[in-house]
Design an enzyme around this catalytic site. Structure first.
Site, mmCIF file in Angstrom:
data_model
loop_
_atom_site.group_PDB
_atom_site.id
_atom_site.type_symbol
_atom_site.label_atom_id
_atom_site.label_comp_id
_atom_site.label_asym_id
_atom_site.label_seq_id
_atom_site.Cartn_x
_atom_site.Cartn_y
_atom_site.Cartn_z
ATOM 1 N N LYS A 21 -8.740 3.742 -3.072
ATOM 2 C CA LYS A 21 -8.414 2.629 -3.966
ATOM 3 C C LYS A 21 -9.202 1.363 -3.657
ATOM 4 O O LYS A 21 -9.664 0.662 -4.558
ATOM 5 C CB LYS A 21 -6.904 2.339 -3.917
ATOM 6 N N TYR A 51 4.018 1.595 -7.334
ATOM 7 C CA TYR A 51 2.801 2.246 -6.866
ATOM 8 C C TYR A 51 2.523 3.471 -7.728
ATOM 9 O O TYR A 51 3.409 4.297 -7.952
ATOM 10 C CB TYR A 51 2.976 2.651 -5.406
ATOM 11 N N SER A 102 -5.607 7.939 -1.195
ATOM 12 C CA SER A 102 -5.495 6.565 -1.699
ATOM 13 C C SER A 102 -6.274 5.531 -0.908
ATOM 14 O O SER A 102 -6.319 4.362 -1.308
ATOM 15 C CB SER A 102 -4.026 6.146 -1.777
#
Length: 398
Positions: free
Chosen positions: A70, A179, A67
């Site tokens: 991102k 999330y 992540s």
């Protein structure tokens, strides 16, 4: 501000290296780096890429960064906003019609266990996607998504398949923070507007300008020999090397799919500290966009604890429990001063295999900590990272 960081470079490097070297054997190996807006202050490694081998962890080791991908996708979104090609407040289905077909999961039928779905009350916007308020989740952090996976064959997001993206919403867009796979969808919006795969967009607009030569969605022949092995923490605390590897992606997953190195990611963090500019002065983002992107955009909502629904992939996870955290484009913002020394208004995030970073423009400092261990929020891994951050601030202000 930056002068004090440079004056304390030697102290920061010594403090950081002490933490890194002491992290082993709690972790098999780690690479960590600290940077200011114009230079690397520290880059070091310790341990091995794989337990039971003599493959030393080196600073050019390649990691699945999960992540921490991102924020890179967020840059490509904001670049399109700067160019007037993307309106964050417009229905995202105007760019990507598939987002107009997503429904809200209301629960499961008592008799058959089938998902109960309805139309959302409002359209998903790209702003919702960037802020994790669209309603998408992850199976390892949400019981409903886990039920879709275990009982209804919903593929894991890490399969990087088109089918893995097509999940229902957990609530109406804008109603809460959850999330999940929102930034994967944002990457698909970028592809639809740019007419290219997300990796190509990143290469042209982020990686090439910043000199990130070891970052991409594919584990190439050049990268594979330097790859760190994924390890699994066992119930007794021991670690076992695994054969886990992100697959060659059907879809470039903007939420988790990149491979990279710590030096490359430090280049990315430096761009943010440097008002959106590369070291040669090329603007990746405008200074005003950088300010906007690092500012809380979440309104009344707050970032909440992530429950470890699949224990092999994640423990319960929360940064600085008891302190309020918000979200920007696309980072967690600590609304209060953190116990590590990180001031309020700084940003940070992490990757599932225990990779962590923070960025503090007030003090002109950012750091990245990379391991390859499941589950997320592993005590030794996150503990080492927090020690790194704490040691950095002590050295900076010492």
């Amino acid at each position: 501000m930056s002068t004090s960081v440079h004056d304390r470079t030697e102290a920061i490097a010594a403090a950081a290296d002490e933490v890194v070297q002491q992290a082993v054997p709690g972790v098999p190996g780690v690479v960590a780096g600290i940077t200011a807006h114009d230079r690397t202050l520290y880059l070091g490694s310790a341990g091995v890429r794989e337990l039971g081998t003599d493959q030393e962890m080196t600073t050019d080791t390649v990691f699945a960064i999960f992540s921490t991908t991102k924020a890179v996708t967020g840059v490509t979104v904001l670049q399109l906003v700067e160019e007037g090609r993307l309106d964050l407040d417009a229905p995202a289905s105007e760019y990507l019609p598939a987002l107009g077909e997503v429904q809200v999961l209301e629960g499961f039928d008592d008799a058959a266990g089938a998902p109960i779905l309805r139309a959302p009350k409002r359209p998903i916007t790209t702003k919702h996607l960037l802020l994790h308020t669209a309603g998408f989740g992850y199976d390892f952090f949400n019981e409903h998504y886990n039920r879709l996976a275990t009982e209804h064959g919903q593929p894991s997001i890490v399969t990087a398949s088109r089918r893995a993206l097509h999940t229902p919403l957990l609530f109406d867009p804008g109603d809460a923070w959850e999330y999940g796979s929102n930034i994967d969808w944002a990457g698909q919006v970028v592809e639809a507007i740019a007419g290219k795969r997300l990796g190509e967009v990143m290469q042209e607009r982020v990686f090439d300008p910043l000199g990130m030569a070891d970052t991409g969605f594919s584990l190439t022949d050049a990268l594979r020999p330097r790859r760190a092995t994924m390890h699994q923490r066992q119930d007794d605390g021991s670690l076992v090397a695994t054969d886990f590897e992100l697959p060659e992606p059907e879809i470039h997953m903007g939420g988790h799919g990149l491979w990279s190195t710590v030096p490359d990611y430090l280049r990315f963090l430096r761009m943010w500290l440097n008002d959106g500019a590369t070291e040669s002065g090329e603007q990746v983002l405008r200074p005003e966009t950088v300010e906007l992107a690092l500012t809380n955009q979440l309104g009344e909502h707050k970032v909440k604890m992530l429950p470890g629904v699949i224990p092999t992939l994640s423990n319960d996870a929360e940064f600085f429990p008891g302190l309020e955290k918000s979200w920007s484009y696309t980072f967690m913002v600590n609304d209060e001063d953190a116990p590590t020394g990180r001031p309020a208004g700084s940003v940070a995030w992490a990757g599932l295999a225990n990779l962590y970073y923070w960025m503090d423009r007030r003090n002109d400092v950012a750091g990245f900590w990379a391991t390859q261990i499941f589950p997320f929020a592993d005590g030794a891994s996150v503990g080492g990272y927090l020690d790194l951050e704490t040691a950095t601030y002590r050295a900076l202000h010492g």
